[in-house]
Design an enzyme around this catalytic site. Structure first.
Site, PDB file in Angstrom:
ATOM      1  N   LYS A  55      17.797 -11.253  10.776  1.00 47.97           N
ATOM      2  CA  LYS A  55      18.867 -10.795  11.668  1.00 47.97           C
ATOM      3  C   LYS A  55      20.141 -10.475  10.878  1.00 47.97           C
ATOM      4  CE  LYS A  55      16.819 -13.507  15.379  1.00 47.97           C
ATOM      5  NZ  LYS A  55      16.798 -14.800  16.099  1.00 47.97           N
ATOM      6  N   GLN A  99      19.934 -20.138  17.866  1.00 51.05           N
ATOM      7  CA  GLN A  99      18.577 -20.040  17.339  1.00 51.05           C
ATOM      8  C   GLN A  99      17.737 -21.216  17.842  1.00 51.05           C
ATOM      9  OE1 GLN A  99      17.476 -17.456  15.305  1.00 51.05           O
ATOM     10  NE2 GLN A  99      15.429 -18.319  15.621  1.00 51.05           N
ATOM     11  N   ASP A 124      21.058 -12.669  23.709  1.00 49.38           N
ATOM     12  CA  ASP A 124      19.657 -13.057  23.829  1.00 49.38           C
ATOM     13  C   ASP A 124      19.189 -12.995  25.284  1.00 49.38           C
ATOM     14  OD1 ASP A 124      18.178 -13.433  21.586  1.00 49.38           O
ATOM     15  OD2 ASP A 124      18.664 -15.541  21.306  1.00 49.38           O
TER      16      ASP A 124
END
Length: 934
Positions: A55, A99, A124
């Site tokens: 990422k 995460q 997300d």
């Protein structure tokens, strides 16, 4: 024919190229701006590290500023939530992901963590709010989880229309299956979700035109189940044994790829299909979030809620009006005008300080229109400049829907509790809450008092120690040995450099150099720095200090001034930042040495301490008007021995916030001959800002006084000449109006005259003033009734100001600072006041020679003169001419950056009248609020 391969690597590369171009365009349009992505990791899992590196690499390639925050595996839920709160409040972060999984030794509720992420930053798409919006079909107002979003992008690449197709999703996880169902549904597919309990799985798969599989089971979907020509999207990543591989295993999806590609029209491979799209979609969501941020917080684009006034007749008292108003929460006001949460420090619900960092953020934005409100020579009652300032911004904002800021001075508590009362405006044109405005506000004046008196204490302490100690004793105390080591402080190094001593080792100074270093040798008769207090106390105008036996007979005559007359207040008002303020503090001259050399705050070693005391005071204070328009309240220097204008910093920030089509309205103290002249020649000279319009406030009452009417005295009923029509007095008094219009036009700026109407004024009187003003060269002149009607009563003024702001403005200073001091004073006296000449008394002549010798002759001039006449004599009304202006003395505010000639006598410490305002001020026994007439 075998299925066409949907390569995620190729499509994600195209997406990244597109995003890269969008970021370039964004940064070109908004210089200095970059989309920001934050990745919060708890622990140190290898797989998480791998995904995060992918990422970060993608973000760097696209031009996104990515920040990896790593908490240890000992982090608690509270630690994670605290970090999330900080990232939520950071305006540089537009996308923010946690995460998963969270690798912590402590129990952490993952649902609570994902829902703590601000929905507008949840790229997300995992928060309940974003999931809820997706399920309701609000696709344009939410973030979609990255894997389903990537799947949809791959489906679009096929060119097949989704609408009307039958879609089957296998899997119902929150991350893929459930949002995939919603996404297909709101793209008008007919969707069936299958899962581990679906008994007719093969049958359902066989109906699918579009099949998305996210079950997490290796090759569970067989090729023969698939409908011929179907689009197959395989989200699975599974490992199966394979002896031909070095690792002994290979990666497969949830679909039996070899057989499925013979039936499908399009299919994604594993690996290289959906996987690369997930990271690309995270980047796309981050860029989309940055675009939404820019649209929402575009400088100058305000969405503001105004307050509706309920007007009453007769008009209630100022404090009754103020307390009947329900102000907006100040953080709402801040958000409305485009300030970020981290740029605002809340002081309760109704006031806040604004960080100076906003100037850097908006440095490339154009300024708005700059308007200064001033007045004709007033009566002792004042003619309503503050009220007009507030009325004008309420009209421009709440009624004409222009971006507008008022920038006003903070009032001293001396006049508030003395004879004048408050300074928040009046009637239906006030800054609210007015009791907060008129009392402590955020403590700026108290900080100035503390800083000023620290300098005063340092002066007398230094003289005392020099008189009672030898050179070596002084040196040992000024540069003490700590653990056997002596070291100069930074401010002491500056003093050495000033003395021409280029040494940094304290042991290397000669006796002569030590003597020069430790001895300021202040001449007590030259001390110009006084102690201050923010209270009217006439008995402190002349005092004797040092009478305690511990001072060993070292007494001297001194005085207290009111705090707002302190040079520190003037420095605050003219500084353009914390560093500039600190430098100005260092330059402040407090006395001269016996050799005639200026002694500064830097010489006393106090500069850094002053900056520490003033570090919060330098930030402008945000408030609001009755009608909900924003106001900066910042600094309040005297308008006689100082320049009488609010801060440069407040004006600069406001001009950026309103945008190029907006307005900033500030007020200059006293009449145009004093406050306006100093606004132009001092404030604008230092700020570099150029005004577009002058609003000159006039009243029939003041013009009658200038026309020969009886004296106007505070606390005494007005004589009948002021309450009955008298056109002759008005016409004669217009000589003052004409002169003040000429004064404004001297500087090349259009003038709009605001005739502030009182209930005793007649239509004929008001019309006469308007006519005279236009004939005297005003761009326009209008009658105003804002005191009784709020912004509505200043609409004509607002429209006139709008028109005037479009007219040519050829701003110019009255004088060049390089001219000799006497010439600059003479220019102001002759061209602004109407004097024939000036006369310097002996003390003033000595000061001209001294300040020129000391290098201060090139400073601007700040005339300290009565505000009740254009001349030095408060009894001379109208527009006197031919008089000689006496200059009694000249003093220097070197840190602030001006010389101030004293014209006549005046006190810098007002006294209390027989019946001060505080007789009427008290706490309400029921509400605990403030009662009384401010």
């Amino acid at each position: 024919a075998p299925a066409e391969i949907l390569s995620g690597k190729i499509v994600s590369g195209q997406v990244r190229d597109r995003l890269k171009q969008q970021v370039v365009e964004m940064t070109e349009k908004f210089p200095g701006f970059r989309p920001g992505l934050a990745i919060l990791q708890v622990g140190n899992r290898d797989d998480s590290n791998l995904y995060i590196n992918m990422k970060l690499k993608a973000a760097a390639e696209i031009g996104i500023s990515a920040n990896h925050i790593k908490l240890p595996n000992t982090a608690t839920e509270a630690d994670v939530l605290k970090c999330i709160a900080s990232l939520n409040a950071d305006p540089a972060v537009h996308g923010f992901i946690v995460q998963l999984p969270l690798d912590s030794d402590k129990p952490i509720n993952t649902e609570k963590i994902t829902n703590a992420v601000a929905p507008e930053k949840d790229v997300d798409g995992l928060s309940s709010i974003n999931a809820g919006k997706l399920s309701r079909g609000d696709l344009g107002d939410c973030f979609i989880p990255c894997t389903p979003k990537g799947c949809m992008e791959l489906i679009r690449q096929t060119g097949v229309q989704v609408a009307g197709k039958r879609a089957v999703v296998i899997g119902r996880s929150k991350i893929v299956g459930a949002p995939m169902h919603d996404l297909l549904l709101w793209n008008n597919a007919t969707v069936t979700t299958c899962h581990s309990k679906t008994s007719t799985l093969a049958e359902e798969v066989g109906k699918a035109d579009i099949l998305v599989v996210a079950a997490g089971r290796a090759e569970m979907v067989k090729g023969e189940w698939i409908k011929p020509g179907a689009i197959v999207i395989d989200c699975g990543i599974n490992h199966v044994p394979d002896s031909t591989k070095a690792s002994g295993k290979r990666v497969v999806g949830d679909v039996a790829y070899a057989s499925a590609k013979e039936k499908a029209s399009f299919i994604t491979p594993v690996p290289g299909g959906v996987g690369p799209m997930t990271v690309a979609m995270l980047m796309q969501s981050t860029v989309e979030s940055a675009q939404r941020f820019l649209e929402k917080f575009q400088p100058g684009k305000w969405t503001i809620q105004y307050n509706q006034l309920t007007l009453k007749m007769p008009v209630p008292s100022d404090i009754e009006i103020s307390q009947a108003c329900m102000p907006k929460p100040i953080d709402q006001v801040a958000k409305e005008v485009g300030l970020f949460p981290d740029e605002v420090e809340l002081y309760g619900q109704t006031k806040a300080k604004v960080q100076l960092s906003v100037l850097n953020r908006l440095k490339n934005q154009p300024d708005g229109k700059y308007v200064v409100v001033t007045g004709i020579t007033p009566t002792p009652l004042g003619e309503g400049k503050s009220t007009t300032t507030v009325g004008l911004v309420q009209a421009l904002g709440a009624h004409l829907h222009q971006n507008v800021f008022a920038c006003v001075r903070q009032p001293s508590q001396g006049p508030t509790f003395g004879i004048k009362g408050g300074a928040a405006g009046g009637g239906y044109c006030q800054v609210v809450p007015m009791e907060e405005f008129n009392l402590h506000l955020t403590g700026d004046i108290h900080a100035i008092t503390a800083a000023n008196n620290l300098v005063a204490a340092a002066i007398d302490a230094r003289m005392f120690h020099e008189l009672t100690q030898s050179d070596q004793a002084l040196y040992n105390r000024l540069v003490p040995s700590v653990n056997g080591v002596r070291k100069f402080s930074d401010i002491q190094i500056r003093r050495l450099q000033k003395l021409g001593i280029n040494k940094t080792d304290p042991m290397a100074l000669t006796k002569e150099e030590v003597n020069a270093f430790v001895r300021l040798d202040i001449d007590p008769g030259t001390i110009t720095w006084q102690r201050v207090l923010d209270t009217n106390d006439r008995f402190l105008r002349k005092i004797t200090i040092g009478q305690s036996p511990t001072e060993k007979g070292f007494t001297r005559t001194a005085q207290f001034d009111i705090t707002v007359s302190s040079e520190i207040m003037a420095v605050l008002a003219l500084a353009d930042g914390l560093d500039d303020m600190k430098k100005r503090f260092g330059r402040m001259v407090v006395a001269s040495s016996k050799k005639g050399q200026p002694v500064t705050a830097d010489d006393l070693g106090v500069t850094g301490a002053l900056a520490v005391l003033m570090k919060d005071a330098v930030k402008p204070n945000l408030m609001q008007t009755l009608e909900g328009t924003p106001v900066f309240v910042h600094a309040g220097p005297f308008a006689n021995i100082a320049h009488g204008n609010s801060s440069v910093l407040a004006d600069k920030i406001a001009l950026k916030l309103v945008g190029k089509d907006g307005f900033v309205v500030t007020e200059a103290g006293f009449g145009a001959d004093i406050g306006m002249e100093k606004f132009f020649n001092i404030k604008c000279r230092y700020s570099g800002l150029r005004p577009h319009v002058v609003v000159l406030v006039a009243t029939v009452r003041a013009l009658k006084m200038h026309g020969g009417g009886p004296a106007v005295t505070a606390g005494v009923p007005l004589p009948k000449e002021y309450t009955e029509e008298n056109l002759q007095l008005v016409a004669k008094g217009c000589s003052n109006l004409n002169k003040q219009i000429q004064n404004a036009r001297l500087f090349g700026v259009p003038v709009v005259v605001a005739v502030n109407a009182f209930k005793t004024d007649t239509k004929a009187e008001l019309a006469l003033v308007v006519q005279h003003a236009k004939e005297a060269g005003a761009f326009d002149a209008v009658e105003c009734t804002h005191w009784a009607e709020g912004g509505k009563g200043a609409l004509a003024l607002a429209r006139a100001v709008q028109r005037a702001s479009q007219a040519p403005s050829n701003f110019r200073f009255l004088y060049n600072v390089e001219l000799p001091v006497i010439d600059k004073i003479k220019l102001i006296a002759q061209q602004v006041y109407g004097a024939r000449d000036i006369e310097l008394l002996p003390e003033a002549q000595e000061k001209v020679a001294l300040y020129t010798k000391q290098g201060f002759g090139n400073l601007p001039i700040c005339m300290a003169k009565t505000h009740l006449s254009l001349s030095h004599d408060p009894e001379q009304k109208g527009a006197p001419t031919g008089f000689i202006l006496p200059i009694r003395d000249i003093r220097a505010s070197v840190g602030a950056g001006f010389l101030y000639p004293l014209v006549g006598t005046m006190s810098t410490m007002p006294g209390l009248p027989t019946r001060p305002c505080f007789y009427d001020i008290d706490l309400d026994p029921v509400s605990g609020g403030v009662n009384g007439l401010f």
